[in-house]
Write a protein that holds these residues in place. Structure first.
Motif, mmCIF file in Angstrom:
data_model
loop_
_atom_site.group_PDB
_atom_site.id
_atom_site.type_symbol
_atom_site.label_atom_id
_atom_site.label_comp_id
_atom_site.label_asym_id
_atom_site.label_seq_id
_atom_site.Cartn_x
_atom_site.Cartn_y
_atom_site.Cartn_z
ATOM 1 N N SER A 80 0.849 -1.187 0.000
ATOM 2 C CA SER A 80 0.000 0.000 0.000
ATOM 3 C C SER A 80 0.882 1.232 0.000
ATOM 4 O O SER A 80 1.848 1.311 0.758
ATOM 5 C CB SER A 80 -0.915 0.008 1.232
ATOM 6 O OG SER A 80 -1.723 1.167 1.250
ATOM 7 N N THR A 83 -0.856 8.157 -1.678
ATOM 8 C CA THR A 83 -0.773 8.994 -2.868
ATOM 9 C C THR A 83 -1.896 10.021 -2.851
ATOM 10 O O THR A 83 -2.996 9.754 -2.339
ATOM 11 C CB THR A 83 -0.849 8.161 -4.162
ATOM 12 O OG1 THR A 83 -0.842 9.041 -5.296
ATOM 13 C CG2 THR A 83 -2.097 7.302 -4.211
ATOM 14 N N THR A 86 -4.661 9.739 -7.510
ATOM 15 C CA THR A 86 -5.866 9.120 -8.061
ATOM 16 C C THR A 86 -6.606 8.297 -7.017
ATOM 17 O O THR A 86 -5.992 7.492 -6.304
ATOM 18 C CB THR A 86 -5.513 8.216 -9.253
ATOM 19 O OG1 THR A 86 -4.872 9.001 -10.258
ATOM 20 C CG2 THR A 86 -6.752 7.577 -9.859
ATOM 21 N N LEU A 87 -7.907 8.497 -6.954
ATOM 22 C CA LEU A 87 -8.790 7.706 -6.085
ATOM 23 C C LEU A 87 -9.767 6.940 -6.963
ATOM 24 O O LEU A 87 -10.414 7.527 -7.838
ATOM 25 C CB LEU A 87 -9.561 8.614 -5.125
ATOM 26 C CG LEU A 87 -10.708 7.940 -4.336
ATOM 27 C CD1 LEU A 87 -10.143 6.927 -3.343
ATOM 28 C CD2 LEU A 87 -11.559 8.989 -3.635
ATOM 29 N N TYR A 93 -13.632 7.333 -10.744
ATOM 30 C CA TYR A 93 -12.271 7.621 -10.328
ATOM 31 C C TYR A 93 -12.001 9.110 -10.444
ATOM 32 O O TYR A 93 -12.659 9.823 -11.209
ATOM 33 C CB TYR A 93 -11.247 6.774 -11.087
ATOM 34 C CG TYR A 93 -10.994 7.136 -12.537
ATOM 35 C CD1 TYR A 93 -9.724 7.471 -12.986
ATOM 36 C CD2 TYR A 93 -12.023 7.111 -13.486
ATOM 37 C CE1 TYR A 93 -9.474 7.770 -14.325
ATOM 38 C CE2 TYR A 93 -11.785 7.408 -14.818
ATOM 39 C CZ TYR A 93 -10.512 7.737 -15.228
ATOM 40 O OH TYR A 93 -10.273 8.031 -16.540
ATOM 41 N N ASP A 234 -3.736 8.351 -15.614
ATOM 42 C CA ASP A 234 -3.334 7.611 -14.416
ATOM 43 C C ASP A 234 -4.472 6.706 -13.982
ATOM 44 O O ASP A 234 -5.635 6.939 -14.325
ATOM 45 C CB ASP A 234 -2.960 8.584 -13.284
ATOM 46 C CG ASP A 234 -2.316 7.878 -12.097
ATOM 47 O OD1 ASP A 234 -1.436 7.022 -12.339
ATOM 48 O OD2 ASP A 234 -2.683 8.164 -10.953
ATOM 49 N N HIS A 235 -4.116 5.647 -13.234
ATOM 50 C CA HIS A 235 -5.141 4.732 -12.731
ATOM 51 C C HIS A 235 -4.615 4.027 -11.484
ATOM 52 O O HIS A 235 -4.589 2.806 -11.398
ATOM 53 C CB HIS A 235 -5.541 3.706 -13.810
ATOM 54 C CG HIS A 235 -6.918 3.175 -13.621
ATOM 55 N ND1 HIS A 235 -7.203 1.837 -13.560
ATOM 56 C CD2 HIS A 235 -8.103 3.820 -13.486
ATOM 57 C CE1 HIS A 235 -8.501 1.660 -13.397
ATOM 58 N NE2 HIS A 235 -9.067 2.857 -13.357
ATOM 59 N N ASP A 236 -4.175 4.850 -10.526
ATOM 60 C CA ASP A 236 -3.645 4.343 -9.261
ATOM 61 C C ASP A 236 -2.394 3.492 -9.509
ATOM 62 O O ASP A 236 -1.662 3.740 -10.456
ATOM 63 C CB ASP A 236 -4.732 3.581 -8.509
ATOM 64 C CG ASP A 236 -4.379 3.362 -7.045
ATOM 65 O OD1 ASP A 236 -3.704 4.219 -6.460
ATOM 66 O OD2 ASP A 236 -4.778 2.334 -6.476
ATOM 67 N N HIS A 389 3.720 10.172 -10.409
ATOM 68 C CA HIS A 389 4.069 9.245 -9.327
ATOM 69 C C HIS A 389 5.552 9.335 -8.978
ATOM 70 O O HIS A 389 5.926 9.234 -7.812
ATOM 71 C CB HIS A 389 3.683 7.816 -9.708
ATOM 72 C CG HIS A 389 2.240 7.517 -9.525
ATOM 73 N ND1 HIS A 389 1.709 7.072 -8.335
ATOM 74 C CD2 HIS A 389 1.187 7.623 -10.383
ATOM 75 C CE1 HIS A 389 0.406 6.904 -8.460
ATOM 76 N NE2 HIS A 389 0.065 7.229 -9.699
#
Length: 418
Positions: A80, A83, A86-87, A93, A234-236, A389
């Motif tokens: 984990s 960040t 992105t949620l 999202y 982005d996508h986590d 990131h």
């Protein structure tokens, strides 16, 4: 009854090696192993021969070790990472708290990237690449075999651009942002054009379009491509993004971090999914029916590409946004019908929703692009997220992305092999 004593204030408290070992429940030599792995930071004690450790950092590590040993972490034992980017929540999202589909619908790819990087919108921003960077990238890409795929070319272009940048090792935020704004257009410019009318200036979407197809774009097609880029920024912590953060944790420069992401993207379970869906749609269009094509996929032991997503029990919001735009493109009607046929055929046994890979496949088929075009779109778009990131990771403790292995081999001592 005695009053409860207040918790001690550890704001500036330092612990000795012995105290740290006792708090963590390990031997003193293990404490230094934590330091070498980047899980703890130490400071030489000016009044003695040993090292001291920040009490808050030690207590945080003790809590983390306890969670991992009990298997009670919220992520089920998975890694984990905190960040602010992105949620993903309930089939929606968000980029920095803003609905990502609305952001991509109203703003260009470059504007969405700026928002992800800085939390500030820059209306009308356009990314441009230095001539020296483009020239170095093109020379390297042109030396590759003709059959090289787009991700091969992008990875080589990133390495060549790095070699041409003497400031690549400067990891300050302003310099990394400058790198981001020039690297993305350099990657696009390094791809071989499909049209003799290509340009190296203007909106990035138009420059990328000429690297994907020989067709002349219309407004609806360019809008769909630009929105796709924004949706895919982005996508986590996807696999490629995690690789980028690991590289950034070791303080690799942004070009190297992006190269790490591109390496993972080539895996068939990550970036290549839209290409598989593209080929499937072409087969459906040839057959005139999805049933035999779906049957062939399942007979070969493969999942039907373009369906389902483990993070979205319902509909993939990226696919929903793209399908709405594809319906405004008359040339997309046959591919849209083929995609719907696939979803309907598969739903007889497995009620899975279309995901973004199927939507990308509809777009690339409708625009006369090759099967690898979706992967190219994905890679260019996600480069912005990777750099976001990397920027976050540069602000964290170095080498923190260093998990410990659980050894399950033969226990020592073993006799030497003969």
């Amino acid at each position: 009854m005695r009053d409860q004593e207040p918790a001690p204030d550890h704001t500036s408290r330092r612990l000795s090696t012995r105290e740290t070992a006792e708090l963590l429940g390990v031997k003193p030599e293990t404490v230094y192993a934590y330091v070498s792995r980047g899980q703890l930071s130490s400071r030489r004690d000016p009044g003695g021969r040993g090292s001291t450790f920040d009490a808050r950092e030690v207590e945080a590590l003790a809590r983390r070790n306890k969670r991992e040993s009990s298997g009670s972490s919220s992520s089920g034992g998975d890694l984990s990472v905190r960040t602010r980017l992105t949620l993903i929540d309930k089939d929606r999202y968000y980029f920095r708290g803003v609905d990502a589909t609305e952001l991509a619908a109203r703003h260009s790819y470059e504007e969405v990237a700026e928002w992800l990087w800085t939390g500030t919108l820059r209306p009308g921003v356009t990314f441009t690449a230095p001539k020296a960077s483009v020239a170095a990238a093109r020379r390297s890409v042109n030396a590759l075999p003709e059959h090289s795929d787009p991700v091969d070319r992008l990875r080589v272009a990133a390495i060549a651009a790095a070699a041409a940048d003497p400031l690549r090792f400067d990891l300050s935020e302003d310099t990394v942002l400058g790198t981001a704004r020039t690297l993305i257009p350099t990657l696009v410019a390094a791809l071989p054009p499909h049209s003799s009318h290509h340009r190296d200036e203007g909106p990035l979407t138009q420059r990328l379009w000429a690297r994907l197809t020989v067709r002349i774009p219309d407004e609806a097609s360019l809008r769909t491509l630009d929105t796709a880029l924004g949706l895919l920024v982005d996508h986590d912590l996807a696999a490629s993004t995690l690789a980028v953060r690991v590289a950034a944790s070791a303080r690799a420069h942004p070009y190297a971090a992006v190269s790490a992401g591109l390496g993972v993207l080539e895996g068939p379970l990550h970036g290549a999914a839209s290409g598989l869906a593209h080929r499937m749609l072409l087969d459906v269009l040839d057959e005139g029916d999805a049933a035999p094509v779906v049957a062939d996929e399942l007979r070969a032991g493969r999942r039907v590409p373009g369906l389902g997503h483990r993070l979205y029990p319902g509909e993939d919001p990226r696919a929903r946004a793209l399908f709405a735009l594809l319906k405004e493109m008359p040339q997309a009607a046959p591919a849209l019908a083929a995609a719907q046929d696939v979803v309907t055929t598969t739903a007889r046994h497995t009620p899975l929703h279309a995901n973004v890979d199927l939507a990308l496949a509809v777009f690339t088929v409708a625009c006369g692009m090759g099967a690898s075009a979706g992967e190219t779109i994905f890679a260019v778009a996600r480069t912005a997220g990777w750099i976001a990131h990397a920027l976050e990771e540069y602000g964290e403790r170095p080498l923190r992305m260093r998990p410990s292995g659980t050894y399950v081999g033969e226990r020592p001592p073993q006799s030497l092999p003969e």
